[in-house]
Design an enzyme around this catalytic site. Structure first.
Site, PDB file in Angstrom:
ATOM      1  N   ILE A  19      57.702  16.718  77.337  1.00 26.02           N
ATOM      2  CA  ILE A  19      56.817  16.007  76.411  1.00 26.02           C
ATOM      3  C   ILE A  19      57.607  14.968  75.632  1.00 26.02           C
ATOM      4  O   ILE A  19      57.152  13.845  75.425  1.00 26.02           O
ATOM      5  CB  ILE A  19      56.127  16.995  75.458  1.00 26.02           C
ATOM      6  N   ASP A  69      70.241  20.252  65.605  1.00 30.36           N
ATOM      7  CA  ASP A  69      69.859  21.658  65.600  1.00 30.36           C
ATOM      8  C   ASP A  69      68.742  21.787  64.574  1.00 30.36           C
ATOM      9  O   ASP A  69      68.979  21.752  63.359  1.00 30.36           O
ATOM     10  CB  ASP A  69      71.050  22.532  65.214  1.00 30.36           C
ATOM     11  N   TYR A 178      55.136  33.706  69.299  1.00 35.06           N
ATOM     12  CA  TYR A 178      54.677  32.340  69.577  1.00 35.06           C
ATOM     13  C   TYR A 178      53.401  32.032  68.793  1.00 35.06           C
ATOM     14  O   TYR A 178      53.285  30.974  68.173  1.00 35.06           O
ATOM     15  CB  TYR A 178      54.429  32.183  71.076  1.00 35.06           C
ATOM     16  N   LYS A 182      52.987  29.176  65.822  1.00 35.27           N
ATOM     17  CA  LYS A 182      52.097  28.035  66.013  1.00 35.27           C
ATOM     18  C   LYS A 182      50.967  28.005  64.984  1.00 35.27           C
ATOM     19  O   LYS A 182      50.494  26.931  64.603  1.00 35.27           O
ATOM     20  CB  LYS A 182      51.543  28.037  67.437  1.00 35.27           C
ATOM     21  N   VAL A 211      50.637  22.857  79.218  1.00 32.36           N
ATOM     22  CA  VAL A 211      51.167  21.555  79.611  1.00 32.36           C
ATOM     23  C   VAL A 211      52.106  21.736  80.794  1.00 32.36           C
ATOM     24  O   VAL A 211      52.791  22.761  80.912  1.00 32.36           O
ATOM     25  CB  VAL A 211      51.914  20.888  78.431  1.00 32.36           C
ATOM     26  N   THR A 213      55.036  21.717  81.940  1.00 32.00           N
ATOM     27  CA  THR A 213      56.437  21.751  81.532  1.00 32.00           C
ATOM     28  C   THR A 213      57.043  23.077  82.010  1.00 32.00           C
ATOM     29  O   THR A 213      56.312  23.991  82.398  1.00 32.00           O
ATOM     30  CB  THR A 213      56.575  21.670  79.995  1.00 32.00           C
TER      31      THR A 213
END
Length: 281
Positions: A19, A69, A178, A182, A211, A213
């Site tokens: 992305i 980082d 996750y 998010k 996506v 990826t």
């Protein structure tokens, strides 16, 4: 159309991924005069920066790569300081750094250390980046744009876009780290928008589903039936292309989106609206 073009300076965080690479190309070909590519993988950031030069339309376009980082506030501040040194101002910021949990496991089996790792990269990094860039944006003059028949308009002092996920507004089993991280992106986005709206700084989030990826392909390995479910989506039947996510982020930075602030743009082929069943013809 002038309302869908940009001309300012950009910071892309997580710019070395799929992305991120598309973000760099999209902002360069839309008119950004400079893009700073920040990523933990410096070589990937350099590659993305060099690739953007071939599509840039600004005559004085400048691409800069830096290792950052995002879990370290000092490293983030150094990235922002470099952007100011190279460009003089910051007009657009896209937070695209993100990781998944190492394993999909039930809530009670979630590893706390992994939870912290995911949360630090996906959510706390946005706090660090936004705090640093907001100080710069607050101190700079508002940008102006000539929209031709609509006249010269004030663009405000900057636009921040956070890439979240449809799992930031919904949930699936066995992904507590996750999902939590998010969901936090949404809170960070709205808090930023409310705090800075009177200063001409906008903040929005983009929430894509799966996506194309490496992260999504890894999810195929974890959830074998996922590919079939995605292919059944009536409106798309495929993964989202990275350039489609980049296009959504770019739109939120253009003059056309000036009135959009604190909002969520979902890219999910209607997944959250209703079940994936064929329409009756």
């Amino acid at each position: 159309m002038a309302a869908f073009k940009i001309s300012g300076y950009t910071i892309l965080v997580g710019a070395g991924g799929g992305i991120g690479t598309e973000l760099g190309a999209s902002f360069a070909e839309a008119g950004s005069r400079g893009v700073l590519f920040g990523d933990i993988n410096y070589d990937a950031a350099v590659k993305a920066a060099e690739g953007s030069k071939s599509v840039a339309i600004a005559k004085d376009y400048k691409a800069v790569a830096v290792k950052v980082d995002v879990t370290n506030a000092k490293s983030v501040q150094e990235m922002v300081d470099l952007a100011v040194k190279e460009f003089g101002r910051i007009d657009y910021v896209v937070n695209a750094a993100g990781v998944d949990g190492r394993k999909n496991v039930p809530f009670d089996q979630a590893d706390v250390a992994d939870f912290d790792r995911v949360f630090d990269i996906n959510a706390k990094s946005i706090l660090y980046v936004t705090q640093s860039v907001a100080k710069v944006m607050k101190a700079q003059e508002s940008a102006k744009v000539d929209l031709g028949r609509h006249g010269v308009k004030d663009l405000g002092r900057g636009s921040i876009v956070n890439i979240s996920s449809i799992l930031g507004i919904s949930a699936l089993p066995n992904k507590v780290a996750y999902i939590t991280s998010k969901h936090a992106v949404g809170g960070l986005t709205r808090a930023c928008a409310v705090d800075y709206k009177s200063l001409g700084i906008r903040c929005n989030q983009v929430c894509p589903s799966w996506v194309d990826t490496p992260m999504s392909h890894e999810e195929y390995n974890r959830i074998p039936h996922l590919r079939g479910l995605i292919e059944q989506l009536p409106a798309a039947g495929r993964l989202i292309a990275p350039y489609e996510v980049a296009s959504a982020c770019l739109y939120l930075c253009t003059p056309a989106a000036y009135y959009i602030n604190g909002s969520t743009l979902t890219l999910d082929s209607c997944v959250l609206v209703g079940p994936a069943v064929p329409a009756v013809e």
